[in-house]
Write a protein that holds these residues in place. Structure first.
Motif, mmCIF file in Angstrom:
data_model
loop_
_atom_site.group_PDB
_atom_site.id
_atom_site.type_symbol
_atom_site.label_atom_id
_atom_site.label_comp_id
_atom_site.label_asym_id
_atom_site.label_seq_id
_atom_site.Cartn_x
_atom_site.Cartn_y
_atom_site.Cartn_z
ATOM 1 N N LEU A 224 0.838 -1.207 0.000
ATOM 2 C CA LEU A 224 0.000 0.000 0.000
ATOM 3 C C LEU A 224 0.867 1.249 0.000
ATOM 4 C CD1 LEU A 224 -2.786 1.419 0.290
ATOM 5 C CD2 LEU A 224 -2.496 1.247 2.765
ATOM 6 N N ILE A 225 1.876 1.262 0.864
ATOM 7 C CA ILE A 225 2.721 2.446 0.977
ATOM 8 C C ILE A 225 3.472 2.697 -0.330
ATOM 9 C CG2 ILE A 225 4.790 3.323 2.134
ATOM 10 C CD1 ILE A 225 3.672 2.103 4.710
ATOM 11 N N GLU A 226 3.984 1.633 -0.908
ATOM 12 C CA GLU A 226 4.677 1.741 -2.184
ATOM 13 C C GLU A 226 3.754 2.347 -3.246
ATOM 14 O OE1 GLU A 226 7.378 -1.372 -4.871
ATOM 15 O OE2 GLU A 226 5.788 -2.078 -3.551
ATOM 16 N N ALA A 227 2.542 1.829 -3.289
ATOM 17 C CA ALA A 227 1.597 2.326 -4.290
ATOM 18 C C ALA A 227 1.237 3.788 -4.043
ATOM 19 C CB ALA A 227 0.345 1.455 -4.287
ATOM 20 N N LEU A 228 1.020 4.133 -2.761
ATOM 21 C CA LEU A 228 0.672 5.528 -2.440
ATOM 22 C C LEU A 228 1.816 6.463 -2.853
ATOM 23 C CD1 LEU A 228 -0.991 5.160 1.101
ATOM 24 C CD2 LEU A 228 -2.127 5.877 -1.015
ATOM 25 N N ARG A 229 3.054 6.039 -2.565
ATOM 26 C CA ARG A 229 4.190 6.904 -2.880
ATOM 27 C C ARG A 229 4.337 7.064 -4.391
ATOM 28 N NH1 ARG A 229 7.697 4.966 2.191
ATOM 29 N NH2 ARG A 229 6.741 6.463 3.633
ATOM 30 N N LYS A 230 4.064 5.986 -5.081
ATOM 31 C CA LYS A 230 4.208 6.033 -6.537
ATOM 32 C C LYS A 230 3.104 6.863 -7.182
ATOM 33 C CE LYS A 230 3.923 2.931 -10.461
ATOM 34 N NZ LYS A 230 3.115 1.755 -10.708
ATOM 35 N N GLU A 231 1.870 6.635 -6.748
ATOM 36 C CA GLU A 231 0.733 7.228 -7.460
ATOM 37 C C GLU A 231 0.347 8.611 -6.949
ATOM 38 O OE1 GLU A 231 -1.000 5.766 -9.958
ATOM 39 O OE2 GLU A 231 -0.351 3.683 -9.870
ATOM 40 N N LEU A 232 0.626 8.876 -5.678
ATOM 41 C CA LEU A 232 0.041 10.071 -5.063
ATOM 42 C C LEU A 232 1.070 10.895 -4.296
ATOM 43 C CD1 LEU A 232 -3.126 8.255 -3.752
ATOM 44 C CD2 LEU A 232 -3.203 10.252 -5.242
ATOM 45 N N GLN A 233 2.310 10.730 -4.720
ATOM 46 C CA GLN A 233 3.449 11.262 -3.975
ATOM 47 C C GLN A 233 3.196 12.509 -3.114
ATOM 48 O OE1 GLN A 233 6.874 11.162 -6.353
ATOM 49 N NE2 GLN A 233 8.181 11.013 -4.550
ATOM 50 N N ASP A 234 2.861 13.623 -3.750
ATOM 51 C CA ASP A 234 2.754 14.866 -2.986
ATOM 52 C C ASP A 234 1.333 15.146 -2.511
ATOM 53 O OD1 ASP A 234 5.444 15.306 -3.417
ATOM 54 O OD2 ASP A 234 5.030 16.253 -5.360
ATOM 55 N N LEU A 235 0.428 14.277 -2.869
ATOM 56 C CA LEU A 235 -0.977 14.536 -2.546
ATOM 57 C C LEU A 235 -1.409 13.914 -1.226
ATOM 58 C CD1 LEU A 235 -2.533 13.961 -6.104
ATOM 59 C CD2 LEU A 235 -1.819 16.107 -5.043
ATOM 60 N N VAL A 236 -0.557 13.073 -0.646
ATOM 61 C CA VAL A 236 -0.948 12.401 0.593
ATOM 62 C C VAL A 236 0.165 12.492 1.649
ATOM 63 C CG1 VAL A 236 -2.502 10.730 -0.518
ATOM 64 C CG2 VAL A 236 -0.078 10.169 -0.256
ATOM 65 N N GLU A 237 -0.254 12.417 2.903
ATOM 66 C CA GLU A 237 0.676 12.376 4.035
ATOM 67 C C GLU A 237 0.176 11.343 5.032
ATOM 68 O OE1 GLU A 237 1.851 17.139 4.159
ATOM 69 O OE2 GLU A 237 0.745 16.215 5.826
ATOM 70 N N PHE A 238 1.104 10.568 5.597
ATOM 71 C CA PHE A 238 0.655 9.544 6.558
ATOM 72 C C PHE A 238 1.814 9.106 7.438
ATOM 73 C CE2 PHE A 238 1.636 7.643 2.427
ATOM 74 C CZ PHE A 238 2.636 6.730 2.757
ATOM 75 N N HIS A 239 1.451 8.555 8.596
ATOM 76 C CA HIS A 239 2.422 7.852 9.421
ATOM 77 C C HIS A 239 2.348 6.375 9.090
ATOM 78 C CE1 HIS A 239 3.735 11.066 12.092
ATOM 79 N NE2 HIS A 239 2.525 11.557 11.880
ATOM 80 N N VAL A 240 3.453 5.700 9.200
ATOM 81 C CA VAL A 240 3.475 4.278 8.867
ATOM 82 C C VAL A 240 3.067 3.480 10.101
ATOM 83 C CG1 VAL A 240 4.944 2.356 8.175
ATOM 84 C CG2 VAL A 240 5.243 4.611 7.122
ATOM 85 N N PRO A 241 1.947 2.747 10.028
ATOM 86 C CA PRO A 241 1.502 1.979 11.207
ATOM 87 C C PRO A 241 2.355 0.728 11.416
ATOM 88 C CG PRO A 241 0.035 1.562 9.363
ATOM 89 C CD PRO A 241 1.028 2.585 8.885
ATOM 90 N N GLU A 242 2.550 0.357 12.667
ATOM 91 C CA GLU A 242 3.357 -0.829 13.010
ATOM 92 C C GLU A 242 2.504 -2.029 13.404
ATOM 93 O OE1 GLU A 242 6.473 -1.214 12.448
ATOM 94 O OE2 GLU A 242 6.743 0.862 11.770
ATOM 95 N N GLY A 243 1.207 -1.871 13.256
ATOM 96 C CA GLY A 243 0.283 -2.957 13.554
ATOM 97 C C GLY A 243 -1.108 -2.547 13.102
ATOM 98 N N GLY A 244 -2.041 -3.475 13.139
ATOM 99 C CA GLY A 244 -3.413 -3.157 12.771
ATOM 100 C C GLY A 244 -3.705 -3.343 11.297
ATOM 101 N N HIS A 245 -4.894 -2.900 10.905
ATOM 102 C CA HIS A 245 -5.388 -3.120 9.538
ATOM 103 C C HIS A 245 -5.371 -1.866 8.687
ATOM 104 C CE1 HIS A 245 -8.231 -6.713 10.702
ATOM 105 N NE2 HIS A 245 -7.035 -6.862 11.201
ATOM 106 N N HIS A 246 -5.070 -0.705 9.307
ATOM 107 C CA HIS A 246 -5.438 0.545 8.654
ATOM 108 C C HIS A 246 -4.270 1.497 8.472
ATOM 109 C CE1 HIS A 246 -9.350 -0.937 9.811
ATOM 110 N NE2 HIS A 246 -9.045 -0.808 11.088
ATOM 111 N N LEU A 247 -4.367 2.297 7.427
ATOM 112 C CA LEU A 247 -3.465 3.423 7.250
ATOM 113 C C LEU A 247 -4.326 4.675 7.128
ATOM 114 C CD1 LEU A 247 -0.216 3.643 5.355
ATOM 115 C CD2 LEU A 247 -1.976 5.304 4.752
ATOM 116 N N TRP A 248 -4.012 5.638 7.977
ATOM 117 C CA TRP A 248 -4.808 6.880 8.051
ATOM 118 C C TRP A 248 -4.070 7.923 7.227
ATOM 119 C CZ3 TRP A 248 -9.456 8.401 9.129
ATOM 120 C CH2 TRP A 248 -9.753 9.667 9.639
ATOM 121 N N CYS A 249 -4.706 8.469 6.263
ATOM 122 C CA CYS A 249 -3.996 9.206 5.234
ATOM 123 C C CYS A 249 -4.611 10.590 5.035
ATOM 124 C CB CYS A 249 -4.110 8.387 3.935
ATOM 125 S SG CYS A 249 -3.131 9.038 2.604
#
Lengths: 478, 478
Positions: free
Chosen positions: A390-415
């Motif tokens: 997911l992170i790879e795809a977000l960085r590739k497709e939406l580089q400057d349009l999104v900001e997030f912290h990388v979660p170390e557990g759980g199901h979700h990424l809050w963006c």
């Protein structure tokens, strides 16, 4: 004069029919009296004539009004006679009741997923079916078809499952408790529901995280609670906020998900945990700790729950199988003082008479089996892999349009979505493009966020889904 | 001045502690102030000194008061300081909430059965374990361990079960419906709960049978409904009563169990059924039909439900596995208009997120299997046999002391006790003698009755149980 509400989700004709039915029942239009012509009423209400035609036909179907050509439309005169029979106004009944419907976004997401099973699903807070221990469950069912009991179980839950949980809680969560302090519930959802219904009263103030778990928000509101928000930053909630809410609003309870919080993925830090427990015990305030995600910790030891450090007994602890094994088992648990467990178990008899013994037995067997630990390992590795996709795809497709912290557990990424965007438009554009996400506003006051659940989608669909989402976002902010 | 309530189920010391805590929190005793001495307070309240000692120790444990030898007992002065930490007053929380606890008799019965598993049980409305298709269920689980899905199911319930129910309802109950009109619930109990929570509002008036199902009474009261009673005679309720309740109290719904009613065993007669449906449709009043017992009809064809003659759609129909197969599956169903099904399914997401898929799958398989019809035959023959054992024993042991109608289906025999008797004393004497029954007053306004459930006890225990009951009755009326 009353006018229909054009922003309501109810169709105009239905609103008009309901209004007329009410006015008739209040005697404003007595039996036999003439109603305004369709044309005239349409003018008065500022709607099309066809809308009024439809409203009248609805009321005719219910037997409330009668139309005869040449003599207009009248209120039925024989409501008490034998002739006109009618169906109850189910629409009105379904709109009544003290229970609030779920917010439109949640219903829209459910509906879209039901209509199009091919949507790439970043919205459902659930494991992909290949992460669920299906084979293990089936093996347990066929190896041990040894259920000898299919009757009502103890109101607190099936004994063998509670015994298995005592061992599980000690081994995996550092919580030392007894069978009589455990209540089995239908997932975390029912634990939260029982607490809001049975330990709190309408008008009570409670503190919840902002943002927080979307399915609990309407439930709190249905219970008539006043909600006060504890903003979540990258270290969790701030304990001082609790003290000031207590002073200002006399909050009676704190709801918190300290480990890999839904939706932010945040892990509350150690210092704040200690402060939180301190503050709560100074104020005599109960904490409800929801802990569904800890055992998904990808690379570290699962973080300890607040409950394991709760020497004074301030914490009601909630756990569940849903996020770490199988949501369809509907097995959750609460660890609480006896007086609370007894009260909730008693009330629950009135609601549903307890959980089925079959999934309880299965859950107990699974916890005690040699399948459990390897399942958790596999789950954690898979979630980590999907998170990285997911992170790879977000960085590739939406580089400057999104900001997030990388979660170390759980199901979700809050963006965070950097450009300003309308949640509703973004959701619809995403669905149009074949992908579905959960708009941030579903989780509370925050807008400009999206929750991506990476647990649900198939790994191979994650890059495709983000590419589709990127197109939808592009079209929305254009 | 406030005094503790000696009839309360709360211990005196707890009442005193609660009262003091409240007065302290209201500022009647400000922080640092001196409380009355134990001796003096005991005098004022008319209790033993040891009771006050215990109340004070409770408050000390909560950190609310402090005692120092020589300087008496004071309100803690440092509630906001760092030192005194305390547990939330769970007892107070457990007493709060809008949800009413179950009545004392029901809790007493549950408690007595938990304490002494050897009690002969004429109180639990449940099948004996040898009447539950345990082997069949285990065979289905081990033959078909083919569950491929363990996720959340459709909010209305698992598709394959709803499909099986469409066929079952047509074949066994004369009800022709579709999958989308069915809602799967946790037994009949949850159907009733959802209706009272979501279709009715606090203050609404509803009509219920008198006597009627004991577990629904506290639920109606918890929902804030005004209850009006429809007396049940040997032909069921009288439809004219409904019309007059509607005129007087604007009742909004009728709850009825027309086939082998719980607790009376009554089968409503045909003429009254037709009148009931007529009246309801004339008034546009919904009927909630609870139909758990029809398929237990011992010697006749199972009586048709109201729903099968409900051409206008006035009836919400409720069925369940609990009384005809296995209560521990917790599988029930409702047949209702789509608007109602959707509303209830949506609200239920907030309560428990739906029923486990495992028992739903099992129930669907069982209904469609070749096990189902033979199971029903065996069940009916066994119930008839047990009913006759009960009647024989009653006639032998209690000849002139009891009066009853002979039920033709269901689990229960409703029995008038001819001599005047106190329900509570009779219950306690029965428990003392090793047998437990359900006092009539649990079911509503009627006293001087007992419900004997003959489905639960083992056949060989029925004569022994009645003999024990006869002794208990003899001792009570002496």
């Amino acid at each position: 004069m009353w006018k229909p509400d054009r922003n309501s989700t109810d169709p105009l004709y239905q609103q008009i029919a309901n209004d007329l039915e009410q006015r008739i029942s209040y005697g404003e239009f007595p039996p036999g009296s003439l109603l305004p012509s369709e044309r005239k009423l349409a003018e008065q209400l500022g709607v099309n004539r066809s809308t009024v035609v439809l409203a009248y036909s609805e009321l005719r179907a219910l037997g409330i009004i009668e139309s005869r050509s040449g003599s207009g439309t009248r209120v039925s005169s024989s409501k008490w006679g034998a002739t006109p029979k009618h169906t109850p106004n189910w629409h009105r009944y379904a709109k009544g009741g003290s229970f609030l419907p779920n917010p439109p976004f949640l219903r829209r997401i459910r509906e879209a997923l039901a209509q199009d099973p091919n949507l790439i699903d970043f919205a459902s807070g659930e494991l992909a079916s290949d992460l669920v221990p299906v084979q293990e469950m089936n093996a347990l069912m066929s190896q041990n078809p040894s259920m000898t009991y299919f009757g009502y179980v103890n109101p607190q839950g099936y004994g063998p499952l509670r015994q298995a949980l005592v061992r599980y809680l000690a081994q995996y969560r550092g919580i030392h408790t007894t069978e009589s302090s455990i209540l089995i519930t239908s997932g975390s959802q029912q634990s939260l529901y029982l607490i809001t219904q049975c330990l709190l009263s309408p008008g009570d103030a409670v503190a919840i995280e902002d943002p927080s778990y979307c399915y609990s928000l309407p439930m709190f509101q249905s219970a008539g609670l006043r909600l006060f928000r504890l903003p979540v930053d990258e270290r969790g909630v701030q304990p001082e906020d609790i003290r000031s809410l207590y002073k200002k609003h006399r909050i009676k309870m704190i709801f918190i998900n300290p480990n890999f919080q839904n939706p932010t993925g945040t892990l509350m830090d150690q210092e704040r945990r200690a402060q939180l427990l301190n503050t709560a015990s100074e104020l005599g305030l109960p904490i409800v700790e929801d802990d569904p995600y800890s055992l998904t910790a990808y690379q570290c030891e699962p973080p300890a729950p607040l409950k394991s450090a709760d020497t004074l007994g301030s914490v009601l602890y909630i756990g569940s199988f849903s996020k770490m094994a199988a949501s369809g088992l509907r097995v959750g648990w609460m660890v609480a003082p006896n007086s609370v467990v007894e009260r909730l178990a008693d009330a629950r008899q009135q609601m549903d008479f307890g959980l089925s013994v079959v999934p309880q037995s299965l859950a107990g067997q699974f916890l005690a089996s040699s399948y459990f630990a390897p399942h958790l390992d596999r789950l954690r590795m898979n979630l980590l892999y999907k998170r990285d996709l997911l992170i790879e795809a977000l960085r590739k497709e939406l580089q400057d349009l999104v900001e997030f912290h990388v979660p170390e557990g759980g199901h979700h990424l809050w963006c965070r979505i950097v450009p300003e965007v309308n949640d509703s438009k973004l959701l619809e554009a995403s669905i149009q493009n074949g992908v579905i996400v959960a708009p941030g506003s579903v989780y509370g006051s925050t807008t400009g966020y999206v929750r991506f659940t990476f647990a649900r989608a198939r790994a191979e669909d994650i890059p495709i889904g983000i590419s589709k989402f990127a197109q939808a976002l592009g079209a929305t902010i254009k």
